[in-house]
Design a protein around this motif. Structure first.
Motif, PDB file in Angstrom:
ATOM      1  N   LYS A 201     -20.290  49.560  -6.926  1.00  0.00           N
ATOM      2  CA  LYS A 201     -20.665  49.361  -8.332  1.00  0.00           C
ATOM      3  C   LYS A 201     -19.838  48.220  -8.931  1.00  0.00           C
ATOM      4  CE  LYS A 201     -21.584  51.596 -12.668  1.00  0.00           C
ATOM      5  NZ  LYS A 201     -21.353  52.689 -13.542  1.00  0.00           N
ATOM      6  N   ARG A 202     -18.525  48.246  -8.606  1.00  0.00           N
ATOM      7  CA  ARG A 202     -17.631  47.201  -9.133  1.00  0.00           C
ATOM      8  C   ARG A 202     -18.053  45.827  -8.595  1.00  0.00           C
ATOM      9  NH1 ARG A 202     -12.137  48.536  -7.452  1.00  0.00           N
ATOM     10  NH2 ARG A 202     -12.425  50.522  -8.495  1.00  0.00           N
ATOM     11  N   GLN A 203     -18.423  45.854  -7.304  1.00  0.00           N
ATOM     12  CA  GLN A 203     -18.860  44.617  -6.657  1.00  0.00           C
ATOM     13  C   GLN A 203     -20.113  44.056  -7.347  1.00  0.00           C
ATOM     14  OE1 GLN A 203     -17.144  43.299  -4.272  1.00  0.00           O
ATOM     15  NE2 GLN A 203     -18.513  41.620  -3.724  1.00  0.00           N
ATOM     16  N   ARG A 204     -21.034  44.956  -7.649  1.00  0.00           N
ATOM     17  CA  ARG A 204     -22.301  44.551  -8.294  1.00  0.00           C
ATOM     18  C   ARG A 204     -22.055  43.985  -9.691  1.00  0.00           C
ATOM     19  NH1 ARG A 204     -27.663  44.842  -8.282  1.00  0.00           N
ATOM     20  NH2 ARG A 204     -28.636  45.658 -10.171  1.00  0.00           N
ATOM     21  N   LYS A 205     -21.112  44.647 -10.378  1.00  0.00           N
ATOM     22  CA  LYS A 205     -20.773  44.177 -11.723  1.00  0.00           C
ATOM     23  C   LYS A 205     -20.208  42.761 -11.652  1.00  0.00           C
ATOM     24  CE  LYS A 205     -19.709  48.013 -14.785  1.00  0.00           C
ATOM     25  NZ  LYS A 205     -18.691  48.528 -15.664  1.00  0.00           N
TER      26      LYS A 205
ATOM     27  N   GLU B 113     -20.840  36.960 -12.704  1.00  0.00           N
ATOM     28  CA  GLU B 113     -20.846  35.552 -12.262  1.00  0.00           C
ATOM     29  C   GLU B 113     -22.212  34.907 -12.497  1.00  0.00           C
ATOM     30  OE1 GLU B 113     -17.536  36.085  -8.699  1.00  0.00           O
ATOM     31  OE2 GLU B 113     -19.648  35.815  -8.195  1.00  0.00           O
ATOM     32  N   HIS B 114     -23.243  35.704 -12.256  1.00  0.00           N
ATOM     33  CA  HIS B 114     -24.620  35.239 -12.468  1.00  0.00           C
ATOM     34  C   HIS B 114     -24.816  34.810 -13.930  1.00  0.00           C
ATOM     35  CE1 HIS B 114     -27.343  36.371  -9.028  1.00  0.00           C
ATOM     36  NE2 HIS B 114     -27.959  35.366  -9.607  1.00  0.00           N
ATOM     37  N   LEU B 115     -24.399  35.711 -14.831  1.00  0.00           N
ATOM     38  CA  LEU B 115     -24.583  35.428 -16.266  1.00  0.00           C
ATOM     39  C   LEU B 115     -23.770  34.210 -16.685  1.00  0.00           C
ATOM     40  CD1 LEU B 115     -24.729  38.878 -18.114  1.00  0.00           C
ATOM     41  CD2 LEU B 115     -26.525  37.622 -16.965  1.00  0.00           C
ATOM     42  N   GLN B 116     -22.560  34.088 -16.161  1.00  0.00           N
ATOM     43  CA  GLN B 116     -21.710  32.951 -16.516  1.00  0.00           C
ATOM     44  C   GLN B 116     -22.360  31.634 -16.088  1.00  0.00           C
ATOM     45  OE1 GLN B 116     -18.859  33.313 -18.484  1.00  0.00           O
ATOM     46  NE2 GLN B 116     -19.282  31.110 -18.600  1.00  0.00           N
TER      47      GLN B 116
ATOM     48  N   ASP C  50     -35.879  28.080 -16.180  1.00  0.00           N
ATOM     49  CA  ASP C  50     -37.050  28.953 -16.087  1.00  0.00           C
ATOM     50  C   ASP C  50     -36.712  30.231 -16.858  1.00  0.00           C
ATOM     51  OD1 ASP C  50     -39.050  30.737 -15.399  1.00  0.00           O
ATOM     52  OD2 ASP C  50     -39.292  29.873 -13.399  1.00  0.00           O
ATOM     53  N   VAL C  51     -37.216  30.311 -18.059  1.00  0.00           N
ATOM     54  CA  VAL C  51     -36.843  31.401 -18.968  1.00  0.00           C
ATOM     55  C   VAL C  51     -37.182  32.773 -18.372  1.00  0.00           C
ATOM     56  CG1 VAL C  51     -37.217  32.350 -21.288  1.00  0.00           C
ATOM     57  CG2 VAL C  51     -37.085  29.883 -20.959  1.00  0.00           C
ATOM     58  N   GLU C  52     -38.333  32.894 -17.764  1.00  0.00           N
ATOM     59  CA  GLU C  52     -38.752  34.196 -17.228  1.00  0.00           C
ATOM     60  C   GLU C  52     -37.805  34.682 -16.135  1.00  0.00           C
ATOM     61  OE1 GLU C  52     -42.804  35.070 -16.151  1.00  0.00           O
ATOM     62  OE2 GLU C  52     -43.482  33.858 -17.842  1.00  0.00           O
ATOM     63  N   ASP C  53     -37.431  33.781 -15.230  1.00  0.00           N
ATOM     64  CA  ASP C  53     -36.499  34.118 -14.144  1.00  0.00           C
ATOM     65  C   ASP C  53     -35.173  34.623 -14.704  1.00  0.00           C
ATOM     66  OD1 ASP C  53     -38.129  33.624 -12.125  1.00  0.00           O
ATOM     67  OD2 ASP C  53     -37.075  31.848 -11.316  1.00  0.00           O
ATOM     68  N   ILE C  54     -34.692  33.882 -15.722  1.00  0.00           N
ATOM     69  CA  ILE C  54     -33.389  34.238 -16.303  1.00  0.00           C
ATOM     70  C   ILE C  54     -33.457  35.602 -16.985  1.00  0.00           C
ATOM     71  CG2 ILE C  54     -31.755  33.606 -18.152  1.00  0.00           C
ATOM     72  CD1 ILE C  54     -32.034  30.751 -17.162  1.00  0.00           C
TER      73      ILE C  54
ATOM     74  N   GLU D 296     -32.018  42.900 -15.061  1.00  0.00           N
ATOM     75  CA  GLU D 296     -31.579  43.594 -13.845  1.00  0.00           C
ATOM     76  C   GLU D 296     -30.154  44.139 -13.979  1.00  0.00           C
ATOM     77  OE1 GLU D 296     -31.820  41.067 -10.357  1.00  0.00           O
ATOM     78  OE2 GLU D 296     -30.503  42.452  -9.260  1.00  0.00           O
ATOM     79  N   TYR D 297     -29.280  43.310 -14.580  1.00  0.00           N
ATOM     80  CA  TYR D 297     -27.872  43.728 -14.652  1.00  0.00           C
ATOM     81  C   TYR D 297     -27.537  44.532 -15.907  1.00  0.00           C
ATOM     82  CZ  TYR D 297     -26.991  40.760 -10.647  1.00  0.00           C
ATOM     83  OH  TYR D 297     -27.007  40.232  -9.394  1.00  0.00           O
ATOM     84  N   PHE D 298     -28.438  44.521 -16.887  1.00  0.00           N
ATOM     85  CA  PHE D 298     -28.118  45.154 -18.170  1.00  0.00           C
ATOM     86  C   PHE D 298     -27.649  46.619 -18.046  1.00  0.00           C
ATOM     87  CE2 PHE D 298     -29.317  47.278 -22.183  1.00  0.00           C
ATOM     88  CZ  PHE D 298     -28.408  46.627 -23.005  1.00  0.00           C
ATOM     89  N   PRO D 299     -28.294  47.487 -17.175  1.00  0.00           N
ATOM     90  CA  PRO D 299     -27.851  48.895 -17.101  1.00  0.00           C
ATOM     91  C   PRO D 299     -26.411  49.053 -16.595  1.00  0.00           C
ATOM     92  CG  PRO D 299     -29.985  48.611 -16.041  1.00  0.00           C
ATOM     93  CD  PRO D 299     -29.467  47.254 -16.321  1.00  0.00           C
ATOM     94  N   GLU D 300     -25.879  48.020 -15.936  1.00  0.00           N
ATOM     95  CA  GLU D 300     -24.516  48.104 -15.389  1.00  0.00           C
ATOM     96  C   GLU D 300     -23.440  47.972 -16.464  1.00  0.00           C
ATOM     97  OE1 GLU D 300     -24.250  48.504 -12.081  1.00  0.00           O
ATOM     98  OE2 GLU D 300     -26.398  48.226 -11.707  1.00  0.00           O
TER      99      GLU D 300
END
Lengths: 199, 272
Positions: B4-8, B13-16, B36-40, B46-50
């Motif tokens: 979980k920590r790894q995924r976070k 990093e993705h968001l940054q 590409d707005v849709e991809d972002i 995807e990460y929001f629930p984390e």
């Protein structure tokens, strides 16, 4: 008769206000005209405009920001700036009397149409490169400074050029771009302009 | 737990990276359609629930904020392209390069409607300018006056302050009473006196000072103004005792112009 005398007096006052420069820049703000002519100043300007038509002049309104699509509101008119401009166009011969050489006018056309195509903002360096294509290098800087000084272009601290107040007042930008795109060069050498105008 | 920590960590990093991309587009003026707005949005979703901690949620909000700025740039770009003014800059540049100077100048003359304006000095402003010029001290004298002066600290007496006009010799009410006496004396048995005959003095400065005091005489009820509209004359009439007008009748203000021209006119009239 009384009404006629009223508007005759207002027309004289409007002529004085609009023809004589009162500020550093020419033109008069709507609220200044309201103060000088009264609330019905748009009507006075309309009558003046029809008088001036015979002289090939017109009362030009330059709105703050975009030109309103529909009839302008009172507030928009009060904030607008009014000028007297030439209604028709100038003959090449006349421009020389105004102190503009063929080079200066061609350079101005180039600079304005290029900045217009770049959404109203372009680096000075790019415009100068384009001007160097037509003008001798030593004239490019002189001409650019003249366009800025006259109020056709403005430059910010990052050497970006913008269209300034005189371009908005004097030049029909849309038609300029359309004409530019529809004109096909005759591919001949620049003939001597001096000879052409002395004919 | 560690996955979980790894995924976070990966998500952060993705968001940054998304924030950096959006910022560089905004600051360097790059093509906003690189994003590409849709991809972002898919990545953000995807990460929001984390996200649990405030700083994680803050990073998520920052990503959305940057993305919104890029969408605005895309919208501006579309708006400009849809206007009649939009033309491909390369096309314009190409046309400019191909056309001759004369052709460019001629087409410009068709759309150029220069402003018409007069710059002319009027006889009135010329007169004003001459007056100003005549009164202007030579530049070397003016510069002498503006030079900084070094002064030692010292003491000053009340008399000296009065002389320098820093302190007044009499109080204002004393001055006003003395002025009222002067008015009564000048009027004598006539009851009233012409305004200019009372206010007018040998110098323009003194006239202004007298007009100023006269206005207080009238406001404080020591005197009144009488206007003869037919003859266009104005008189001052002193009262025997100060009269308070407050609340008794409607008080009106009468502006009186004390220009230099009017003072000169009065002076000339006196001489004739």
């Amino acid at each position: 008769m009384k009404k006629k005398a009223y508007y005759t007096r207002k027309l004289k006052r409007a002529t004085h206000l609009l023809f004589y420069r009162r500020h550093q820049k020419p033109g008069v703000k709507g609220w200044e005209l309201k103060r000088g002519l009264g609330v019905d100043y748009p009507k006075v300007l309309k009558i003046l405009d029809s008088y001036l038509e015979k002289l090939d002049l017109e009362v030009k309104t330059v709105f703050e920001g975009e030109k309103p699509a529909e009839k302008p509101s009172r507030e928009q008119l009060d904030k607008a700036r009014f000028y007297i401009t030439l209604r028709g166009s100038l003959a090449p011969k006349e421009t020389k009397m105004m102190g503009w050489r063929i080079d200066d006018i061609a350079g101005l056309a180039t600079a304005i149409s290029y900045v217009t195509s770049k959404k109203g903002k372009a680096p000075r360096e790019e415009v100068e490169d384009l001007l160097r294509n037509k003008l001798p290098g030593w004239r490019v800087d002189i001409n650019m400074n003249r366009y800025i000084r006259s109020g056709y272009l403005a430059e910010d601290g990052n050497k970006q050029l913008y269209l300034d107040w005189r371009t908005r007042a004097e030049i029909d930008q849309k038609t300029l771009v359309e004409l530019l795109l529809s004109t096909n060069s005759l591919e001949k050498e620049d003939y001597d302009y001096e000879e052409e105008i002395s004919d | 737990m560690s996955s979980k920590r790894q995924r976070k960590k990966i998500g952060g990093e993705h968001l940054q990276r998304i924030i950096d991309l959006c910022t560089s587009i905004e600051e360097k003026g790059l093509d906003p359609f690189l994003v590409d707005v849709e991809d972002i949005l898919e990545v953000v979703r995807e990460y929001f629930p984390e996200w649990e901690l405030p700083e994680e949620l803050s990073l998520d909000a920052e990503t959305i904020h940057r993305l919104a700025s890029v969408i605005k740039l895309q919208s501006d770009w579309l708006k400009h392209r849809s206007t009649s003014l939009y033309t491909d800059p390369f096309l314009i540049e190409e046309k400019i390069r191909k056309l001759t100077k004369v052709e460019l100048a001629n087409l410009f003359l068709e759309v150029w409607h220069p402003i018409v304006e007069f710059e002319q000095i009027s006889p009135h402003s010329l007169t004003e300018a001459i007056k100003y010029w005549q009164g202007l001290l030579p530049i070397d004298e003016r510069w002498l006056q503006t030079g900084p002066q070094k002064r030692e600290a010292g003491t000053v007496t009340r008399e000296e302050l009065i002389k320098q006009k820093i302190l007044a010799e009499n109080t204002f009410s004393e001055d006003l009473e003395a002025f009222w006496d002067e008015l009564k004396e000048k009027v004598g048995a006539n009851e009233k006196i012409l305004y200019w005959d009372f206010v007018g003095a040998n110098s323009y400065n003194e006239t202004i000072q007298r007009a100023y005091l006269t206005s207080f005489l009238i406001t404080y009820g020591y005197a009144t103004l009488e206007i003869d509209r037919l003859e266009e004359e104005m008189f001052i009439k002193p009262y025997e005792k100060p009269v308070s007008m407050l609340g008794k009748k409607q008080v009106v203000s009468i502006p009186v112009s004390i220009s230099n021209e009017e003072w000169m006119k009065w002076k000339r009239g006196l001489q004739n």
